[in-house]
Design a protein around this motif. Structure first.
Motif, PDB file in Angstrom:
ATOM      1  N   LEU A 123      15.995 -28.447 -22.489  1.00  0.00           N
ATOM      2  CA  LEU A 123      15.088 -28.899 -23.544  1.00  0.00           C
ATOM      3  C   LEU A 123      13.750 -29.298 -22.953  1.00  0.00           C
ATOM      4  CD1 LEU A 123      17.555 -31.008 -25.745  1.00  0.00           C
ATOM      5  CD2 LEU A 123      16.604 -28.756 -26.270  1.00  0.00           C
ATOM      6  N   THR A 141      27.016 -34.436 -35.011  1.00  0.00           N
ATOM      7  CA  THR A 141      27.585 -35.002 -33.795  1.00  0.00           C
ATOM      8  C   THR A 141      26.498 -35.592 -32.905  1.00  0.00           C
ATOM      9  OG1 THR A 141      27.347 -32.902 -32.672  1.00  0.00           O
ATOM     10  CG2 THR A 141      29.444 -33.303 -33.783  1.00  0.00           C
ATOM     11  N   GLU A 142      26.946 -36.279 -31.876  1.00  0.00           N
ATOM     12  CA  GLU A 142      26.019 -36.817 -30.874  1.00  0.00           C
ATOM     13  C   GLU A 142      25.186 -35.688 -30.257  1.00  0.00           C
ATOM     14  OE1 GLU A 142      25.613 -40.064 -30.137  1.00  0.00           O
ATOM     15  OE2 GLU A 142      24.092 -39.574 -28.651  1.00  0.00           O
ATOM     16  N   ALA A 181      24.326 -32.926 -31.746  1.00  0.00           N
ATOM     17  CA  ALA A 181      23.402 -32.436 -32.770  1.00  0.00           C
ATOM     18  C   ALA A 181      22.111 -33.252 -32.809  1.00  0.00           C
ATOM     19  CB  ALA A 181      24.078 -32.458 -34.138  1.00  0.00           C
ATOM     20  N   GLU A 182      22.168 -34.509 -32.359  1.00  0.00           N
ATOM     21  CA  GLU A 182      20.963 -35.343 -32.371  1.00  0.00           C
ATOM     22  C   GLU A 182      19.840 -34.744 -31.525  1.00  0.00           C
ATOM     23  OE1 GLU A 182      20.479 -37.917 -34.341  1.00  0.00           O
ATOM     24  OE2 GLU A 182      22.521 -37.688 -35.101  1.00  0.00           O
ATOM     25  N   ARG A 183      20.199 -33.886 -30.572  1.00  0.00           N
ATOM     26  CA  ARG A 183      19.194 -33.260 -29.705  1.00  0.00           C
ATOM     27  C   ARG A 183      18.721 -31.925 -30.248  1.00  0.00           C
ATOM     28  NH1 ARG A 183      22.462 -37.166 -28.008  1.00  0.00           N
ATOM     29  NH2 ARG A 183      21.829 -38.164 -26.091  1.00  0.00           N
ATOM     30  N   ALA A 184      19.352 -31.443 -31.334  1.00  0.00           N
ATOM     31  CA  ALA A 184      19.086 -30.088 -31.813  1.00  0.00           C
ATOM     32  C   ALA A 184      17.899 -30.058 -32.769  1.00  0.00           C
ATOM     33  CB  ALA A 184      20.321 -29.547 -32.510  1.00  0.00           C
ATOM     34  N   GLU A 185      17.326 -28.861 -32.949  1.00  0.00           N
ATOM     35  CA  GLU A 185      16.329 -28.714 -34.010  1.00  0.00           C
ATOM     36  C   GLU A 185      17.002 -28.330 -35.322  1.00  0.00           C
ATOM     37  OE1 GLU A 185      14.153 -24.657 -34.045  1.00  0.00           O
ATOM     38  OE2 GLU A 185      14.417 -25.100 -31.915  1.00  0.00           O
ATOM     39  N   LEU A 186      18.167 -27.693 -35.223  1.00  0.00           N
ATOM     40  CA  LEU A 186      18.851 -27.251 -36.434  1.00  0.00           C
ATOM     41  C   LEU A 186      20.339 -27.553 -36.312  1.00  0.00           C
ATOM     42  CD1 LEU A 186      18.722 -25.704 -39.156  1.00  0.00           C
ATOM     43  CD2 LEU A 186      19.141 -23.604 -37.855  1.00  0.00           C
ATOM     44  N   LEU A 187      20.881 -28.157 -37.357  1.00  0.00           N
ATOM     45  CA  LEU A 187      22.329 -28.386 -37.436  1.00  0.00           C
ATOM     46  C   LEU A 187      22.860 -27.567 -38.608  1.00  0.00           C
ATOM     47  CD1 LEU A 187      25.036 -29.828 -36.861  1.00  0.00           C
ATOM     48  CD2 LEU A 187      24.228 -31.723 -38.288  1.00  0.00           C
ATOM     49  N   ARG A 196      24.479 -42.489 -39.271  1.00  0.00           N
ATOM     50  CA  ARG A 196      23.810 -41.183 -39.369  1.00  0.00           C
ATOM     51  C   ARG A 196      23.176 -40.943 -40.733  1.00  0.00           C
ATOM     52  NH1 ARG A 196      24.927 -39.054 -34.362  1.00  0.00           N
ATOM     53  NH2 ARG A 196      26.793 -39.900 -33.473  1.00  0.00           N
ATOM     54  N   GLU A 219      16.862 -30.828 -38.406  1.00  0.00           N
ATOM     55  CA  GLU A 219      16.960 -30.261 -39.748  1.00  0.00           C
ATOM     56  C   GLU A 219      18.404 -29.826 -39.966  1.00  0.00           C
ATOM     57  OE1 GLU A 219      14.095 -27.228 -40.366  1.00  0.00           O
ATOM     58  OE2 GLU A 219      14.837 -26.714 -42.354  1.00  0.00           O
TER      59      GLU A 219
END
Lengths: 685, 457
Positions: free
Chosen positions: A185, A199-200, A202-208, B51, B184
């Motif tokens: 990243l 998820t934990e 996913a917090e770093r992702a741009e898209l979930l 969350r 997103e």
């Protein structure tokens, strides 16, 4: 004070190298070891909790026998072994050796685990199990498609420009992957997570991307549809290295993003967007988790996912490829083919019967020729961890006699007639591989076993002499109790590999011989066609599935209620937690402080419909069983899904398999025990 | 900040992007410092663990920040906490600590913990013993994602959820990527469900309540009573009997030491008059007791002597209230209806049978009480209602009624005192130690969780 280099043998991606500090025969500290490039920062909290685990006041240090009143009392080794031998001989003489179930699971890795099956073969045969709870559908899908289960070295991840974690949450299950994610990243890579939970990771992702559970295959088919439609294909790669892509284009022509939206609940626009990322960003690493392949349709789902990388030619390059299991260090065994899990009935003239691991309870009850009378369990806790816990309990209770080798009084140990104390990883040397990084490691002995604890190899030798087994055969197969004998046994296993020796392994991990940093860099795919097989006739022949990847509703969804709300409208997710490896560690105070009780995560949408408030006690139930736990509102979980981490014991009130079904995956003999539907109601205080 | 030093000060460096909240740091701390399995000087605090959409969910790994202007060092009454020169970290001297817990009240980071076994306070030492050897703290060494480091301070001084205080904590943060790179999701919770659960989960209670502070509740009430007695003697024809006063003095002093971990070191409580509110309170109260006893014994008829003692008493009560300033739920409203600076004069007015003074003080207390109740919102549970009504009726209305009916009996004093005790109990019940956990909870409470609801910038 002495320092030892060793390795954590848990069933975990990371398989950390550890330095341990021992003083006066006590484990003082567990420290990082810089020799393993994948785990250089040191072990997770579970590794750190070993200081408690080895010295816990709750550890079993003596053989225990269950008394008339059901409580356990220490007995001398001689008493315990004599009793076991008496029962073994009685059962063998009356019903035949196959009336004995030998059940071993993934609790501890090591080459010495082989002494178990060697002993039971000398016994005259036994009933064993085939398949595995963990990963077979994905392994087999990968083997069928790519020919081999391997992937780029963990430290290659920062070369990726797009990382897709599909059903994987490494922040909890493979924490040592996270520094590599962070590095990627930092270099500008993009991260997408596919998971019904926020998820934990996913917090770093741009898209979930949050699909309905069990519909990942539909998403993958629709992405392939877009790749074909837009021509985001690597034609050269397809021509030389891929088989079946023309047929596949035909196969997915109807699998539009709109169709995928209807199936998975992911809006078509997002399916398009994910397809565009996979189709246009290079290189892509697609890392799939294990939970998602515990559905009845999941072998085909995984094949559909691998096909995406074949179409775009993102395999065999730095930062690219399919990451499921890296078995490059599995040089000692045949784990690469699921048939290896299915020992042939009479390989050496000794009859062995195999039961399905996925349907353990049902198969145990169903076996009649001969009926099961005695069970020996080691390295496992099948009662809370195997599918359909109520049936597993029933099957164990129906036996005449049960022996469990354990460190703690687990749910399974509580069902035993005799509990034998088990060693920890620090109390006998062994050699282990890994399935994420490529190292072979020596799990080095650092402590003498406490109390009256004896390693399994020693237990088996004591039984062998009581049973009158031929001493030279025993000596050949099972090492003696002295450390030098263990070392010699291990050296013999290492002998075929000149790069490996105990001497060399003693100072730290060694990369497995023949390791490829970039897997498939030479574009050799050991499939029948020598190409990546999107079309696999072997898949059709072996498993009776469509030779091309397809998607079907998982059994629990279609056979019970489909997509409509039925009696059990909620998907019951049972992911792994950072706090445990399956059912291990949760009993320690260090871990209990972090995770004091089982908690169900529930969407406020579903809570509102059931008049449930944050913190209420709720009943989670279906027609197989029920659990009563506290609930916590989770604003990030997809409505219609509830989640309770697996690994809680029955005695903690949180054993998730009280609700799961014993059924196999479409390929590989895996357990499809992640597709379970339930309902939830508030428990009146 | 210590920019004038040749080398920048060292401290913890934390990268919230790397931290996954795994708690390995807590376990490493526990083992290194032999705190007992499951106990740690470090804590992982989570922001938005539920969350809520539009707000990042992340963690802070926090321990002692070895602040430049450390409130614990300034406020420790026994001067047991100081910065040591060898490693430049803040340490508690276990041999000097009296176990009064005041450092845990004044620390905004919830760092000092009471050590049940040794009955003194303990806290993160930044692994002072390892620093001396040139090693990093155990938590830093153990962090599996390299989120935590210890070294020359560089980086941001703030992070959402980290308490903003003037203590100049020696901790620096990498900028949280999720603040600028929003996640997103293909699925978002409907507004209706979001609105139904608008209230954030309350933070964990922070180890202060009437139950834990009962000795202080008794001590402060008793102290206010003694001051009222002396004031009444100075201003009217009430007599302070020296022996009874002495008994009261010893009783209050005795009960005040009950909350100390090391009662035999109680004398050290006055060691830090220049810095500690607690030292000043103890010293002022001691002065009052001495002057009060001297006046009662040597000059029983001198209004001047009694007046001087009464003045010392009022000063002591004022300083007594100041002790609680750091743990009042809202620092902006420093006057509580049960502050002893009001309780003392109020009880004095009752003793003196001065209706005007009684009426004025009762009115002030009633207004403060009702305003607080209004701020807290209507109590939903009936016991809270009953308690509030009882406090007003028994403690204020009933004495007034008895007075108006011409009663002169001791019951007026008893009822008034009961009312004060209840109100004072509510004060302790409402205290709150400021903690990072509470600060983290405010991040989600202020942004109501709606993606458009603001609060999260």
């Amino acid at each position: 004070m002495a320092l030892f280099h060793t390795a954590c043998p848990r069933n975990c991606y990371s398989t950390c190298t550890l330095t341990v500090e021992v003083e006066d025969g006590t484990l003082r500290r567990v420290l990082p070891h810089a020799g393993n490039r994948a785990t250089v920062e040191g072990p997770c909290l579970k590794g750190l909790s070993y200081v408690e685990r080895v010295a816990s006041p709750h550890r079993i240090l003596h053989p225990l026998r269950r008394g008339e009143d059901g409580s356990f009392h220490p007995v001398a080794w001689d008493v315990a072994l004599d009793e076991i031998v008496r029962q073994l001989v009685r059962v063998r003489d009356t019903f035949g050796p196959q009336a004995v179930l030998y059940y071993a699971a993934s609790g501890t890795k090591g080459l010495l685990n082989q002494v178990g099956s060697a002993f039971w073969r000398l016994f005259g045969g036994y009933t064993g199990t085939y398949g595995d709870l963990c990963w077979p559908a994905g392994l087999e899908a990968t083997r069928l498609t790519l020919g081999e289960n391997k992937h780029n070295a963990p430290w290659d991840l920062p070369n990726a420009r797009l990382i897709v974690f599909w059903g994987k949450n490494p922040a909890e299950t493979n924490i040592h992957q996270m520094p590599f994610v962070e590095e990627a990243l930092g270099r500008g890579a993009r991260l997408v997570v596919v998971d019904p939970r926020r998820t934990e990771t996913a917090e770093r992702a741009e898209l979930l991307v949050q699909p309905r559970p069990g519909t990942d295959g539909a998403l993958a088919l629709a992405i392939a549809h877009v790749l074909f439609r837009e021509g985001w294909l690597d034609e050269d790669f397809l021509r030389t290295h891929v088989a079946g892509h023309e047929d596949y284009a035909e196969q997915v022509s109807d699998c539009t993003p709109e169709w995928a939206e209807e199936v998975s609940g992911v809006p078509a626009s997002y399916v398009e967007r994910l397809a565009e990322m996979i189709g246009t960003v290079r290189p892509v690493t697609l890392s799939a988790g294990y939970g998602m392949q515990r559905f009845a349709n999941s072998g085909q789902t995984m094949r559909a996912m691998i096909a995406l990388l074949a179409l775009t030619g993102t395999i065999g390059r730095p930062g690219a490829g399919w990451q499921f299991a890296n078995l490059q260090s599995a040089i000692f065994d045949d784990v690469k083919d699921p048939l290896a899990f299915y020992p042939p009935a009479e390989p050496d003239g000794i009859a062995r019967i195999s039961l399905s691991t996925a349907r353990l309870g049902t198969d145990m009850l169903r076996t009649t020729d001969p009926p099961l009378k005695l069970a020996w369990v080691e390295r496992g806790n099948p009662i809370p961890q195997n599918p359909e816990t109520p049936t597993v309990v029933e099957a164990f209770r129906r036996l005449d006699f049960r022996v469990v080798v354990e460190q703690f009084m687990t749910d399974t140990a509580r069902e035993a007639d005799i509990v034998l104390p088990a060693k920890t990883l620090f109390e006998q040397s062994d050699v282990i591989g890994a399935y994420w990084h490529p190292y072979v490691q020596l799990r080095q002995k650092a402590l003498d076993p406490p109390g009256e604890v004896k390693p399994e190899s020693e237990i088996y030798r004591l039984l062998a002499s009581r049973l009158g087994m031929p001493p030279d055969e025993v000596d050949r197969l099972i090492p003696g109790p002295v450390d030098e004998e263990i070392d010699a046994w291990l050296e013999r296993r290492l002998a075929p590999f000149p790069e490996l020796s105990l001497e060399r392994l003693r100072s730290g991990p060694v990369v497995a011989p023949g390791h490829e940093e970039v897997a498939f860099a030479t574009a050799v795919f050991p499939t029948p066609s020598g190409r990546i097989e999107i079309r696999s006739n072997e898949a059709a022949r072996r498993w009776g599935v469509d030779p091309l990847p397809t998607w079907e509703e998982p059994v629990e969804a279609s056979s019970r209620t489909g997509r409509d709300a039925g009696p059990y409208p909620l998907y019951f997710m049972t992911p792994n937690t950072k706090n445990r490896i399956h059912s291990q560690f949760g009993n320690l105070r260090m871990i209990r402080t972090q995770d004091p009780e089982p908690v169900l995560s529930l969407s406020p949408v579903d809570a509102l419909a059931r008049e449930i408030r944050d913190g209420d006690r709720v009943r989670v139930f279906n027609d197989r069983g029920a659990l009563e736990v506290r609930c916590r509102l989770d604003f990030g979980i997809r409505a219609g899904c509830v989640s309770l981490v697996n690994g809680w014991w029955k005695s903690d009130g949180g054993a998730v398999n009280l609700l799961s079904a014993g059924r196999e995956t479409d390929m590989g003999y895996g357990a499809a025990f992640h597709e379970n539907r339930v309902d939830v109601e508030r428990v009146e205080a | 900040m210590s920019q004038t030093e040749p080398h920048p000060a060292r401290g913890f460096l934390f990268d919230p992007n790397r931290c996954t909240g795994c708690a390995a740091c807590e376990l490493a701390c526990s083992t290194e410092n032999a705190l007992g399995w499951g106990r740690s000087w470090r804590q992982v605090v989570s922001v938005n663990p539920e969350r809520r959409p539009g707000i990042p969910s992340f963690h802070l790994s926090l321990a002692c920040n070895h602040c430049d202007d450390a409130p614990c060092v300034r406020q420790c009454p026994s001067r047991a906490i100081s910065r040591v020169s060898a490693t430049d970290v803040v340490l508690i001297d276990a041999d000097a600590c009296i176990g009064c817990r005041y450092c845990s009240w004044v620390c905004p980071y919830d760092a000092p913990r009471f050590d049940e076994e040794r009955s003194v306070m303990g806290k993160c030492t930044a692994c002072h013993h390892r620093l001396l050897e040139g090693d990093s703290p155990a938590c830093v060494e153990a962090c599996p994602t390299a989120a935590l480091d210890f070294g020359p301070l560089a980086g941001g001084t703030s992070l959402p959820g980290f308490p903003d205080t003037p203590a100049a904590p020696r901790i620096r943060f990498a900028p949280l990527r999720a603040e600028t790179h929003r996640l997103e999701s293909t699925w978002t919770i409907p507004e209706s469900a979001l609105r139904s659960f608008a209230a954030s989960r309350p933070p964990r209670p922070a180890g202060i309540s009437l139950k834990t502070e009962a000795p202080l509740w008794l001590f402060t009430l008793g102290g206010a009573g003694l001051v009222a007695w002396v004031l009444a003697a100075a201003l009217g024809d009430v007599t302070v009997e020296p022996l009874r006063f002495l008994a009261g003095a010893l009783a209050t002093l005795g009960v005040s030491t009950l909350h100390l971990g090391r009662k035999l070191r109680a004398w050290r409580a006055v060691w830090n008059l220049s810095g500690s509110r607690l030292s000043r309170e103890v010293a002022a109260y001691g002065t009052f007791l001495a002057t009060g006893f001297a006046a009662a014994w040597l000059f029983p008829d001198s209004a001047v002597a009694m007046g001087a003692a009464g003045g010392a008493g009022l000063a002591a009560l004022f300083l007594m209230d100041r002790v609680y300033d750091p743990v009042r739920r809202t620092a902006a409203r420093p006057v509580h209806s049960a502050d002893v600076v009001l309780v003392g004069p109020f009880l004095a007015a009752v003793l003196l049978r001065w209706p005007l003074a009684f009426g004025t003080l009762a009115a002030v207390k009633l207004v403060l009480y009702l305003r607080r109740k209004a701020r807290e919102g209507s109590p939903r549970e009936w016991p809270a209602w009953a308690l509030a009504a009882g406090r007003v009726l028994v403690g204020l209305a009933l004495p007034a009624l008895l007075w108006w009916m011409g009663s002169d009996g001791v019951w007026i004093l008893v009822f008034a005192a009961v009312g004060e005790a209840v109100d004072r109990g509510e004060l302790y019940h409402g205290l709150e130690i400021p903690t990072p956990r509470a600060a983290a909870a405010r991040v989600t409470a202020t942004g109501n969780g709606s993606p458009t609801g603001g609060g999260w910038s």
